[in-house]
Structure formats: structure tokens, C-alpha cells
Enzyme design. Structure first.
Site, PDB file in Angstrom:
ATOM      1  N   ARG A  36       0.730  -1.332  -0.110  1.00 35.36           N
ATOM      2  CA  ARG A  36      -0.078   0.061   0.032  1.00 35.36           C
ATOM      3  C   ARG A  36       0.857   1.266   0.026  1.00 35.36           C
ATOM      4  O   ARG A  36       0.286   2.202  -0.348  1.00 35.36           O
ATOM      5  CB  ARG A  36      -1.069  -0.061   1.186  1.00 35.36           C
ATOM      6  CG  ARG A  36      -1.976  -1.127   0.889  1.00 35.36           C
ATOM      7  CD  ARG A  36      -3.117  -1.623   1.872  1.00 35.36           C
ATOM      8  NE  ARG A  36      -3.228  -0.731   3.071  1.00 35.36           N
ATOM      9  CZ  ARG A  36      -4.191  -0.545   3.988  1.00 35.36           C
ATOM     10  NH1 ARG A  36      -5.598  -0.850   3.427  1.00 35.36           N
ATOM     11  NH2 ARG A  36      -4.089   0.120   5.103  1.00 35.36           N
TER      12      ARG A  36
ATOM     13  N   GLU B 149       4.338  -9.826  15.162  1.00 35.64           N
ATOM     14  CA  GLU B 149       3.558 -10.270  16.420  1.00 35.64           C
ATOM     15  C   GLU B 149       3.724 -11.861  16.774  1.00 35.64           C
ATOM     16  O   GLU B 149       4.106 -12.236  17.681  1.00 35.64           O
ATOM     17  CB  GLU B 149       1.929 -10.096  16.396  1.00 35.64           C
ATOM     18  CG  GLU B 149       1.361 -10.375  17.531  1.00 35.64           C
ATOM     19  CD  GLU B 149      -0.106  -9.983  17.492  1.00 35.64           C
ATOM     20  OE1 GLU B 149      -0.846 -10.357  18.485  1.00 35.64           O
ATOM     21  OE2 GLU B 149      -0.518  -9.289  16.373  1.00 35.64           O
TER      22      GLU B 149
END
Length: 177
Positions: free
Chosen positions: A62, A99
Site C-alpha cells: 500500500r 507479532e
């Protein structure tokens, strides 16, 4: 109307996407509004000129939506920072923590010119890991990170703090606390 007000009206928050507990920021409505998108690129261009950027680095994927039009607006080169294994030739790579594990970002070595200034661009700054890894690649290539430019900052995740050693020049057009 300010750029922040325009963006607040256009960017949608989608609860529990892509998984429960995450509030996804959908930027797609921005792309359907050329006048506001043009304002976004103008704001980023003003910042890029302030920090004397000589190259724009867009982070996959993006970041490409903003980096390419920004490089065209400024008439300076665009550099793609891609996920591992997507670029041919000699590359410089940097792993970073996620994560649940690690990921890797890469840039073609011949895209980094020693002692030149690179502005790193992406849609969102969250934890800052990908942007920091991209900055480390620029440094490995002997160049300077003159700043970071983001459409959105998720300030509550403190990603900006991770980037400060690379450059104190950080632009966010819209912040969510």
C-alpha cells in the site's frame, strides 16, 4: 476543509477485520476521491521537499499507492521495498519482528545510492517494524533516511518511537490515538 477532516470523512474503520479485536482502516474510499488524493500527495510532496528527499521508497504494497504518485509529483526516483523473494538481482534485506514470528523486506542494491537522501512512504505506521527495517536497508546501502511519510499513524501503538533513531522527520496526515 483540512486534509485531516477530508481523511476522517473518507477512511472507514472496519471492526474485527482481518480478525477479531482489530479495527482495520480502509483507505480504498480515498482512491475514489481524486481531489482529496491529490491533496494527500501535495502534503507529502511539501514534506518531501522540506526534508530534501532525493528518492522515494514505497513499502509493499500500500505504500506504492502513495510513493509512486509522490515520486512523479516531485520528478525523483521511486524505489520499491518488497517482501522477500519478489525482487531479482542483488538485494539488501532486513528481517524484522512480527507479532507471531519474523518477516523480511528487501530492496535492490542498485536502487540505493551512497550519501543520497531517501524518504520512506507507507499508508500506515503501526508498530513501526517494517518502516524501521526499510530504514536499516537504506543505511546498509550507505545512504541517509531523511524522513518517513505516512497517511495514517496509529499513535497508541507507539511505532513512531521506533523510527526516531533513523530520522526525527516523521509526517502523519491523520492520527488515531
Amino acid at each position: 476543509m483540512s486534509i485531516q477532516q477530508d481523511l476522517e470523512k473518507l477512511i472507514l474503520t472496519v471492526p474485527d477485520f482481518p480478525k477479531k479485536g482489530i479495527s482495520f482502516k480502509d483507505i480504498n474510499p480515498l482512491f475514489k476521491n481524486p481531489p482529496v488524493m491529490k491533496k494527500v500527495i501535495q502534503q507529502m510532496a511539501f514534506f518531501a521537499n522540506e526534508v530534501k528527499a532525493q528518492h522515494i521508497v514505497g513499502i509493499e504494497s500500500r505504500g506504492f499507492f502513495f510513493g509512486i504518485p509522490l515520486s512523479l509529483e516531485l520528478n525523483i526516483p521511486f524505489v520499491a521495498a518488497r517482501k522477500k523473494g519478489k525482487l531479482p538481482g542483488e538485494i539488501i534485506s532486513q528481517e524484522y519482528l512480527l507479532e507471531y514470528g519474523t518477516d523480511c523486506i528487501e530492496i535492490q542494491r542498485n536502487s540505493i545510492i551512497k550519501n543520497e537522501k531517501y524518504l520512506i512512504v507507507d499508508d500506515v505506521i503501526a508498530t513501526g517494524g517494517t518502516a524501521k527495517a526499510t530504514a536499516e536497508i537504506i543505511h546498509k546501502g550507505g545512504a541517509e533516511v531523511c524522513g518517513f511519510s505516512f497517511l495514517i499513524e496509529l499513535a497508541f501503538l507507539n511505532g513512531k518511537q521506533l523510527l526516531l533513531p533513523s530520522s526525527p522527520n516523521i509526517q502523519s496526515l491523520l492520527k488515531y490515538s
